[in-house]
Design a protein around this motif. Structure first.
Motif, PDB file in Angstrom:
ATOM      1  N   ALA A   1       0.824  -1.216   0.000  1.00  0.00           N
ATOM      2  CA  ALA A   1       0.000   0.000   0.000  1.00  0.00           C
ATOM      3  C   ALA A   1       0.855   1.261   0.000  1.00  0.00           C
ATOM      4  CB  ALA A   1      -0.949  -0.005   1.188  1.00  0.00           C
ATOM      5  N   ALA A   2       1.949   1.273   0.772  1.00  0.00           N
ATOM      6  CA  ALA A   2       2.780   2.479   0.837  1.00  0.00           C
ATOM      7  C   ALA A   2       3.417   2.749  -0.526  1.00  0.00           C
ATOM      8  CB  ALA A   2       3.845   2.340   1.922  1.00  0.00           C
ATOM      9  N   ILE A   3       3.867   1.697  -1.206  1.00  0.00           N
ATOM     10  CA  ILE A   3       4.473   1.892  -2.529  1.00  0.00           C
ATOM     11  C   ILE A   3       3.411   2.366  -3.526  1.00  0.00           C
ATOM     12  CG2 ILE A   3       5.550   0.712  -4.489  1.00  0.00           C
ATOM     13  CD1 ILE A   3       7.096  -0.995  -2.507  1.00  0.00           C
ATOM     14  N   THR A   4       2.208   1.809  -3.406  1.00  0.00           N
ATOM     15  CA  THR A   4       1.127   2.203  -4.306  1.00  0.00           C
ATOM     16  C   THR A   4       0.769   3.683  -4.118  1.00  0.00           C
ATOM     17  OG1 THR A   4       0.257  -0.037  -4.188  1.00  0.00           O
ATOM     18  CG2 THR A   4      -1.235   1.671  -4.991  1.00  0.00           C
ATOM     19  N   LEU A   5       0.709   4.120  -2.867  1.00  0.00           N
ATOM     20  CA  LEU A   5       0.376   5.528  -2.620  1.00  0.00           C
ATOM     21  C   LEU A   5       1.523   6.437  -3.032  1.00  0.00           C
ATOM     22  CD1 LEU A   5      -1.684   4.953   0.562  1.00  0.00           C
ATOM     23  CD2 LEU A   5      -2.472   6.108  -1.513  1.00  0.00           C
ATOM     24  N   LEU A   6       2.729   5.946  -2.839  1.00  0.00           N
ATOM     25  CA  LEU A   6       3.884   6.708  -3.301  1.00  0.00           C
ATOM     26  C   LEU A   6       3.759   6.931  -4.815  1.00  0.00           C
ATOM     27  CD1 LEU A   6       7.549   5.959  -2.323  1.00  0.00           C
ATOM     28  CD2 LEU A   6       6.925   6.291  -4.696  1.00  0.00           C
ATOM     29  N   HIS A   7       3.399   5.870  -5.527  1.00  0.00           N
ATOM     30  CA  HIS A   7       3.211   5.938  -6.974  1.00  0.00           C
ATOM     31  C   HIS A   7       2.091   6.928  -7.326  1.00  0.00           C
ATOM     32  CE1 HIS A   7       3.046   4.518 -11.100  1.00  0.00           C
ATOM     33  NE2 HIS A   7       1.755   4.298 -10.974  1.00  0.00           N
ATOM     34  N   ARG A   8       1.015   6.869  -6.556  1.00  0.00           N
ATOM     35  CA  ARG A   8      -0.121   7.752  -6.803  1.00  0.00           C
ATOM     36  C   ARG A   8       0.306   9.237  -6.721  1.00  0.00           C
ATOM     37  NH1 ARG A   8      -2.277  11.650  -5.970  1.00  0.00           N
ATOM     38  NH2 ARG A   8      -4.404  12.245  -5.424  1.00  0.00           N
ATOM     39  N   TYR A   9       1.153   9.581  -5.763  1.00  0.00           N
ATOM     40  CA  TYR A   9       1.584  10.983  -5.660  1.00  0.00           C
ATOM     41  C   TYR A   9       2.664  11.317  -6.676  1.00  0.00           C
ATOM     42  CZ  TYR A   9      -1.658  11.578  -1.969  1.00  0.00           C
ATOM     43  OH  TYR A   9      -2.846  11.644  -1.300  1.00  0.00           O
TER      44      TYR A   9
END
Ligand code: SF4
Ligand code: FES
Lengths: 117, 250
Positions: free
Chosen positions: B175-183
């Motif tokens: 999830a943290a990597i996914t949100l990092l990608h989102r930003y």
């Protein structure tokens, strides 16, 4: 936390190997494993002279190197990662040397042979 | 509860740190109707059978992300899972895997919160915008690049699913990597270079071994495995391109 990993080196070989495997293996398996044994295609297409002729030109040499070497990197990295998934977490350096070493050997040996042909 | 309710057995992993040496399973018989969720099952236990049972929940509609638990070994939102799916078998409930248990089904999520904070999950613009400049504009195509990855509800099911997180707690995780990608992919954001340092690390995107179970269990179809894979490519480009364009890397 922010020390840069060197993983991109093996990962790019792994990724390239995956592409090569996906594009060439089905055809190679079809030709060598199904079409020729079933007589759909004449066995002459696999004749030694004909295939050795592939290694005559530089393009053919490169092609052979790519389809021999890259799938080995693909498999080596996949096996290495799968060990970790199965909980075999010790001996990382040892396994890297064994698997990547095999792939490296499978790259250098054909390279020398092809260049020498 | 009416007389034609069915009865299902729910086994719950209990752990009350002040009195229990270690977690143990406790079994309850719970009457239910076909429209009741597993969350309603544990609420029944708390209301009628054992008021000391502890668990988190809030929205009851798969949006707050707080009711995740292991349901027969699979990480699921208990409000989005129905008791009828398991009947006549029994249900075993445990706290989310890979996290320390605080009490019963409640986990200590500090590790995830710290990781979430570390990726700076907010837009960091190149230059502050004044009120007169108005809002940031975004085209539908720009929104499309991030929409799927922004539907994460921080439920941590993907962390409970990820064997690598279980083996290496330092791994930044799905999830943290996914949100990092989102930003990073947001056209209004300018902090990509800074976030890339987290990704490029061994504990960043390279902690992933391509298992993909995170995407299977995600209740919001976020597909964290896809975000991670794209960033392996991003991190690889960053790795090699820094030699070509020194200002591009770090
Ligand atoms: S990516 Fe999916 S499973 Fe992981 S925290 Fe977000 S919503 Fe939950
Ligand atoms: S109670 Fe909010 S997601 Fe289940």
């Amino acid at each position: 936390m922010s020390k840069r990993s060197n993983e991109p080196i093996v990962w790019s070989l792994f990724g390239a190997g995956g592409v090569v495997v996906a594009h060439t293996m089905p055809v190679l398996i079809f030709v060598t494993g199904i079409a020729v044994p079933l007589g759909l295609v004449s066995a002459d297409v696999l004749a030694y002279e004909r295939l050795a002729g592939l290694a005559d030109g530089w393009f053919g040499k490169l092609f052979l190197l790519v389809i021999i070497s890259l799938p080995l990197w693909q498999s080596a990295h996949r096996i290495f990662l799968s060990l970790h998934d199965f909980g075999i977490t010790g001996g990382e350096t040892f396994f890297r040397v064994v698997f990547y070493g095999a792939a490296l050997w499978g790259t250098l040996l054909p390279l020398f042979l092809l260049v020498g042909m | 509860m009416t007389s034609n309710d069915k009865i299902i057995e729910i086994e719950v992993l209990r752990y009350r740190p002040e009195q229990d040496e270690k977690p143990f399973l406790q079994s309850f018989k719970v009457p239910f109707t076909d429209d009741q969720s597993v969350l309603q099952g544990v609420q029944y236990i708390k209301d009628y059978l054992d008021g000391s049972l502890s668990f988190r929940w809030s929205c009851r509609m798969a949006i707050c992300g707080s009711c995740g638990m292991m349901i027969n070994g699979v990480p699921k939102l208990s409000c989005k899972t129905f008791l009828r799916e398991y009947y006549p078998g029994k249900i075993t409930l445990e706290a989310l895997k890979h996290f320390p248990i605080e009490k019963d089904l409640i986990i200590d999520l500090s590790d995830f919160i710290n990781k979430l904070e570390s990726i700076k999950p907010y837009i960091i613009p190149a230059a502050p915008r004044t009120l007169e400049q108005g809002e940031y504009l975004q085209t539908p195509r720009q929104l499309d690049r991030i929409a799927q990855f922004s539907s994460c509800i921080n439920c941590m099911l993907c962390y409970a699913a990820c064997p690598q997180y279980g083996l290496k707690p330092d791994y930044l995780g799905p999830a943290a990597i996914t949100l990092l990608h989102r930003y990073n992919e947001d056209n209004r954001d300018a902090a990509k270079a800074e976030r890339m340092q987290l990704l490029n690390a061994h504990e960043g995107v390279w902690g992933c071994t391509l298992v993909g179970y995170c995407s299977d269990v995600c209740p919001k179809d976020v597909d964290p495995a896809a975000a991670i894979n794209r960033n392996k490519l991003n991190s690889t480009m960053d790795y090699f391109l820094r030699f070509v364009a020194p200002r591009g890397g770090n």
